[in-house]
Write an enzyme that holds these catalytic residues in place. Structure first.
Site, PDB file in Angstrom:
ATOM      1  N   THR A   1      72.663 -35.027 -33.469  1.00 22.05           N
ATOM      2  CA  THR A   1      72.729 -35.075 -34.929  1.00 22.05           C
ATOM      3  C   THR A   1      73.595 -33.958 -35.487  1.00 22.05           C
ATOM      4  O   THR A   1      74.401 -34.191 -36.379  1.00 22.05           O
ATOM      5  CB  THR A   1      71.323 -34.971 -35.545  1.00 22.05           C
ATOM      6  OG1 THR A   1      70.645 -33.867 -34.954  1.00 22.05           O
ATOM      7  CG2 THR A   1      70.527 -36.226 -35.281  1.00 22.05           C
ATOM      8  N   THR A   2      73.434 -32.752 -34.941  1.00 24.68           N
ATOM      9  CA  THR A   2      74.219 -31.637 -35.463  1.00 24.68           C
ATOM     10  C   THR A   2      75.696 -31.878 -35.184  1.00 24.68           C
ATOM     11  O   THR A   2      76.552 -31.676 -36.054  1.00 24.68           O
ATOM     12  CB  THR A   2      73.777 -30.316 -34.802  1.00 24.68           C
ATOM     13  OG1 THR A   2      72.351 -30.280 -34.796  1.00 24.68           O
ATOM     14  CG2 THR A   2      74.301 -29.122 -35.553  1.00 24.68           C
TER      15      THR A   2
ATOM     16  N   ASP B   1      63.414 -35.540 -28.633  1.00 28.85           N
ATOM     17  CA  ASP B   1      64.845 -35.762 -28.379  1.00 28.85           C
ATOM     18  C   ASP B   1      65.069 -36.127 -26.917  1.00 28.85           C
ATOM     19  O   ASP B   1      65.814 -37.052 -26.604  1.00 28.85           O
ATOM     20  CB  ASP B   1      65.659 -34.489 -28.669  1.00 28.85           C
ATOM     21  CG  ASP B   1      65.968 -34.321 -30.153  1.00 28.85           C
ATOM     22  OD1 ASP B   1      65.417 -35.104 -30.947  1.00 28.85           O
ATOM     23  OD2 ASP B   1      66.748 -33.417 -30.499  1.00 28.85           O
TER      24      ASP B   1
HETATM   25  P1  ADP Z   1      72.947 -31.763 -31.405  1.00 25.71           P
HETATM   26  O1  ADP Z   1      72.013 -31.910 -32.551  1.00 25.71           O
HETATM   27  O2  ADP Z   1      74.325 -32.222 -31.739  1.00 25.71           O
HETATM   28  O3  ADP Z   1      72.420 -32.325 -30.133  1.00 25.71           O
HETATM   29  P2  ADP Z   1      72.568 -29.205 -30.146  1.00 25.71           P
HETATM   30  O4  ADP Z   1      72.242 -27.940 -30.835  1.00 25.71           O
HETATM   31  O5  ADP Z   1      71.532 -29.846 -29.308  1.00 25.71           O
HETATM   32  O6  ADP Z   1      73.108 -30.189 -31.234  1.00 25.71           O
HETATM   33  O7  ADP Z   1      73.860 -28.927 -29.252  1.00 25.71           O
HETATM   34  C1  ADP Z   1      74.438 -29.918 -28.482  1.00 25.71           C
HETATM   35  C2  ADP Z   1      75.710 -29.407 -27.836  1.00 25.71           C
HETATM   36  O8  ADP Z   1      75.429 -28.306 -26.990  1.00 25.71           O
HETATM   37  C3  ADP Z   1      76.302 -30.476 -26.955  1.00 25.71           C
HETATM   38  O9  ADP Z   1      77.688 -30.486 -27.116  1.00 25.71           O
HETATM   39  C4  ADP Z   1      75.901 -30.034 -25.568  1.00 25.71           C
HETATM   40  O10 ADP Z   1      76.776 -30.500 -24.563  1.00 25.71           O
HETATM   41  C5  ADP Z   1      75.958 -28.538 -25.693  1.00 25.71           C
HETATM   42  N1  ADP Z   1      75.141 -27.848 -24.688  1.00 25.71           N
HETATM   43  C6  ADP Z   1      73.844 -28.048 -24.385  1.00 25.71           C
HETATM   44  N2  ADP Z   1      73.435 -27.221 -23.409  1.00 25.71           N
HETATM   45  C7  ADP Z   1      74.498 -26.450 -23.084  1.00 25.71           C
HETATM   46  C8  ADP Z   1      74.729 -25.372 -22.164  1.00 25.71           C
HETATM   47  N3  ADP Z   1      73.757 -24.940 -21.375  1.00 25.71           N
HETATM   48  N4  ADP Z   1      75.962 -24.832 -22.124  1.00 25.71           N
HETATM   49  C9  ADP Z   1      76.943 -25.266 -22.927  1.00 25.71           C
HETATM   50  N5  ADP Z   1      76.785 -26.248 -23.828  1.00 25.71           N
HETATM   51  C10 ADP Z   1      75.595 -26.847 -23.916  1.00 25.71           C
HETATM   52 MG    MG Z   2      70.794 -31.782 -29.049  1.00 33.09          MG
END
Ligand code: ADP
Ligand code: MG
Length: 536
Positions: A98-99, A391
């Site tokens: 979502t973000t 989620d």
């Molecule tokens: P959303 O609401 O879009 O899911 P998040 O705050 O969950 O937002 O962030 C998702 C993003 O963070 C994605 O692009 C995902 O690939 C990245 N991500 C998640 N875990 C890691 C990690 N350990 N290292 C780098 N990027 C990550």
């Molecule tokens: Mg996420």
């Protein structure tokens, strides 16, 4: 608004209506949409910060979840509301991302504004964006990899990526394992997954470690009468969506008691009717009754005497899950209940879990509806844990259903941006500028993840581009070292659908906003003066 016809101005809109046109209208809308994107930007990625949201009546929500944040914000502006819609659609369709979707939409609009300032017409930008989105979707398909329902190690990594940064870190392995097992139990024969059959229930008390996966259904309820059994083995379960109660027929006629003893007769009549209703239920052979509606005092007494365990006022969603897990039909009348309508569970029991009574329905022949019961020390912690687990349940469900995943950590966005830049030159004209702008907007995702992790965003972007240039399509941001690393090797993986949907919904919203060149706003209904429509 007035038009001049033969020298005479013609007013076609009600007094108090305001109209904003052209670039000013677009500028307003973009500013409002960006305000929403900015509100969630700092939460993106594994090192994103949390937001504390305080409602008008003082309720506090602490979260990192984009959908929750925009949902809790009291948004008025129509363009800003479109951003909220993006988050909702993303949540419904993919369960995560979502973000990303909201930030991307904001970036697409900021980029568009720069092009408009360079006299590129918004319609051309919109067309270019749609071309780019189509190309991006196909490109994502081409880089996606396959994952099967039995590939539990990979599925666990997908669950963990979705939970990263959401306060579930401490016991992430444990939750990921529970979620993957839970999805494995509810997947249909045709491969579809209805995540509603993984019930996520929460209880304040105990610690995260006390959380369990129950192969069946946990109801945060007690039995209706203390004389009922606490434990029923080989439960024959009757599910009801009808009250067990005797309602006196309503009538306006007054009854005059003329002889002594008549009052007693009336009471006895009520009691008899009530007993008959209870007996109807008892005759079905059920030893457990789970009802969405009420059970009156007299009926409770009769059911208890018959050794039946009964629970009332259940949620519709729970009744549906119970029907699925136990094979019972949900009855809407007490007449004519056949033995086949009853369901079965090896055990129905009232138990204490972290100091509270719950009813557990388990050892079903075919669970296919399961419960993850979460525990945690404080309400805020359990709430945020619930969102993270929610989620992850959705994401694992989605990926089991689709069988396709991509790496995360900004890697796909960089790869897409590269591909779009190559694609742009084949288009030419002004749309080319829009496709290039789309590529830049995508790079905002890795840039923001880096920034939120305290890594220099420019350095990060340069490193990522170089790695991709050298042919490493899985290179994303390693938030620990700040360097470009292979995301596949680090196990940072996400469902394909999350990425595709984020791009689709962000583009759709950006295009919709770009096409608006005229805002006609009626004045507010009386009672909300001071909030005139011209305020945007
Ligand atoms: P959303 O609401 O879009 O899911 P998040 O705050 O969950 O937002 O962030 C998702 C993003 O963070 C994605 O692009 C995902 O690939 C990245 N991500 C998640 N875990 C890691 C990690 N350990 N290292 C780098 N990027 C990550
Ligand atoms: Mg996420």
């Amino acid at each position: 608004m007035s038009q001049v016809l033969g020298g005479q101005p013609i007013i076609i809109l009600k007094e108090g209506t305001t109209q904003t046109r052209g670039q000013e209208a677009l500028g307003n809308n973009i500013a409002a949409a960006n305000a929403v994107a900015n509100a969630v930007r700092s939460t993106l990625g594994p090192r994103g910060m949390d937001k504390m949201l305080v409602s008008g009546i003082g309720d506090i929500v602490i979260t990192n979840d984009g959908a929750t944040i925009v949902d809790e914000m009291d948004i008025e502006h129509p363009a800003a509301k479109m951003m909220v819609e993006i988050a909702k659609t993303q949540d419904q369709e993919a369960g995560d991302g979502t973000t990303t979707a909201v930030v991307l939409a904001g970036e697409l609009l900021s980029e568009a504004q720069k092009l408009v300032a360079d006299s590129v017409h918004p319609t051309v930008i919109a067309a270019g964006y749609q071309l780019a989105a189509g190309r991006a979707s196909a490109f994502l398909d081409s880089i996606a990899k396959s994952v099967g329902p039995s590939d539990t190690a990979l599925l666990r990594r997908i669950a963990m990526t979705a939970m990263t940064g959401k306060g579930a870190e401490v016991a992430m392995d444990q939750f990921a394992d529970m979620i993957v097992r839970a999805i494995g139990m509810v997947v249909e024969e045709d491969g579809t997954v209805d995540p509603d059959f993984v019930k996520v229930e929460k209880k304040v008390g105990g610690s995260f470690d006390d959380s369990v996966l129950v192969e069946g259904i946990v109801l945060i309820k007690e039995r209706v009468h203390p004389a009922m059994p606490k434990r029923v083995e080989n439960a024959r379960i009757l599910l009801l969506n009808v009250p067990i109660e005797y309602r006196k027929p309503e009538s306006n006629a007054k009854i005059r008691l003329t002889a002594p003893g008549q009052e007693q007769a009336f009471i006895e009549n009520d009691e008899r009717m009530s007993r008959e209703i209870a007996e109807k239920v008892i005759r079905t052979g059920a030893n457990v009754i789970l009802s969405q509606k009420g059970i009156d005092d007299l009926a409770q007494h009769h059911l208890a005497k018959a050794g039946i365990l009964a629970v009332r006022r259940l949620k519709t969603s729970d009744l549906k899950r119970l029907a699925r897990a136990t094979g019972a039909s949900i009855m809407t009348t007490l007449d004519d209940i056949q033995p086949e309508s009853l369901g079965y569970a090896g055990l129905v029991e009232e138990r204490i879990m972290a100091a509270d009574e719950v009813i557990v329905v388990e050892r079903c022949q075919n669970p296919r509806a399961v419960t993850i019961l979460l525990h945690g020390g404080t309400e805020h912690a359990v709430d945020e844990l619930e969102r993270a687990v929610h989620d992850a349940v959705r994401v694992v469900g989605v990926v089991v259903e689709d069988g396709k995943y991509v790496v995360g950590g900004g890697a796909p966005e960089i790869a897409l941006a590269r591909d779009l830049r190559e694609f742009a030159v084949t288009i030419g004209g002004r749309e080319q500028l829009a496709v290039e702008a789309f590529a830049r907007a995508l790079e905002a995702i890795p840039r923001t993840i880096a920034e939120n992790a305290g890594i220099d965003p420019v350095d990060a972007l340069v490193a990522l581009r170089a790695a991709h240039e050298a042919g490493d399509r899985s290179a994303g941001i390693d938030i620990l070292s700040g360097e470009a690393s292979d995301m596949e090797a680090l196990g940072i993986v996400e469902p394909l659908r999350v990425k595709k949907q984020a791009i689709a919904s962000a583009t759709e919203a950006a295009v919709m906003i770009l096409r608006i060149d005229d805002i006609i706003a009626s004045s507010k209904e009386q009672g909300s003066e001071g909030e005139a429509a011209g305020d945007y």
